[in-house]
Design a protein around this motif. Structure first.
Motif, PDB file in Angstrom:
ATOM      1  N   ASP A 272       8.043  -3.462  -6.309  1.00 10.74           N
ATOM      2  CA  ASP A 272       6.921  -4.270  -5.805  1.00 10.74           C
ATOM      3  C   ASP A 272       6.579  -3.886  -4.368  1.00 10.74           C
ATOM      4  N   LEU A 273       7.623  -3.786  -3.542  1.00 13.70           N
ATOM      5  CA  LEU A 273       7.406  -3.479  -2.124  1.00 13.70           C
ATOM      6  C   LEU A 273       6.839  -2.077  -1.946  1.00 13.70           C
ATOM      7  N   ASP A 274       7.315  -1.130  -2.753  1.00  8.27           N
ATOM      8  CA  ASP A 274       6.792   0.237  -2.658  1.00  8.27           C
ATOM      9  C   ASP A 274       5.316   0.286  -3.051  1.00  8.27           C
ATOM     10  N   ALA A 275       4.939  -0.493  -4.064  1.00 12.66           N
ATOM     11  CA  ALA A 275       3.538  -0.520  -4.494  1.00 12.66           C
ATOM     12  C   ALA A 275       2.652  -1.148  -3.422  1.00 12.66           C
ATOM     13  N   ILE A 276       3.135  -2.231  -2.792  1.00 10.74           N
ATOM     14  CA  ILE A 276       2.382  -2.878  -1.714  1.00 10.74           C
ATOM     15  C   ILE A 276       2.255  -1.928  -0.529  1.00 10.74           C
TER      16      ILE A 276
END
Length: 236
Positions: free
Chosen positions: A147-151
């Motif tokens: 999730d954090l990588d996508a954000i």
């Protein structure tokens, strides 16, 4: 600080100097100085206040914090000036630049989180310091590294595509009509007019903070970690 976020110094006149009393005074300041004009940003909207210096030909005092009391900007200093003194103010620009970078980045990350995770994402709190920015969002599960990588990826894509941030002041009624209630991620304002900071394609918020004029001034966004601070709220 709204008309020209790049302004680093100014000349002003001392309207009042007040001794500070009590135990809860930031950074050991001894006086609060009110000027007829300033480019120092007072703490607000989760953004820390500016530091810097005020000086005349014969005296220099440090500005250790800047706060707003009612409609007055109060410079918290380690010394005093006589009322009526003409002073030169100088901003700690490196600190302000970091605060503006982090504030703008928090807006971009919030917009990216809504794109990645869904429209239910809402800001539950935020803080912008020199070292980092922090954003609390509503979400029904823990965020993982994917999730954090996508954000983070979307946030940096925005930096590469969008050139400018837009800052406008609108009547509250017109702002509501144009943007809807999502404009008030940081809480509904108490004023008739609303200052809107818009980063095209990703985020628009009512915001009283300082922001970079061009997203190109922010070199990159790195999303470090997340933690669950309460049920249904993730801290990025």
């Amino acid at each position: 600080y709204y008309e020209d976020v790049q302004q680093r110094d100014f000349d002003g006149s001392v309207l009042a100097t007040l001794p500070l009393l009590g135990d809860d005074i930031p950074n050991g300041a001894t006086h609060g100085i009110i000027l007829d004009k300033t480019c120092f940003y007072p703490e607000g909207g989760g953004q820390e206040g500016d530091y810097g210096a005020l000086f005349t030909d014969s005296k220099r005092v440090k500005v250790l914090d800047t706060q707003k009391v009612g409609n007055l900007v109060v410079h918290l200093t380690d010394g005093s000036f006589e009322t009526g003194a003409l002073v030169h103010g100088n901003l700690d620009w490196a600190r302000r630049k970091q605060l503006m970078d982090h504030h703008t980045a928090v807006h971009i990350v919030g917009g990216a989180a809504r794109r990645v995770l869904g429209p239910h994402i809402y800001q539950a709190g935020a803080n912008k310091s020199v070292d980092s920015g922090r954003l609390d969002i509503t979400h029904f599960r823990r965020l993982n590294r994917d999730d954090l990588d996508a954000i983070e990826s979307l946030a940096n894509e925005v930096l590469g595509k969008v050139q400018r941030t837009e800052k406008i002041e609108l009547n509250r009624k017109d702002a509501d009509k144009k943007y809807g209630f999502d404009l008030y991620q940081g809480g509904a304002p108490k004023y008739r007019n609303v200052r809107v900071v818009e980063i095209p394609e990703i985020d628009a918020q009512a915001c009283a903070g300082t922001h970079v004029s061009s997203t190109s001034h922010v070199v990159a966004v790195k999303v470090l970690r997340t933690e669950r601070i309460q049920d249904g709220v993730e801290r990025i």
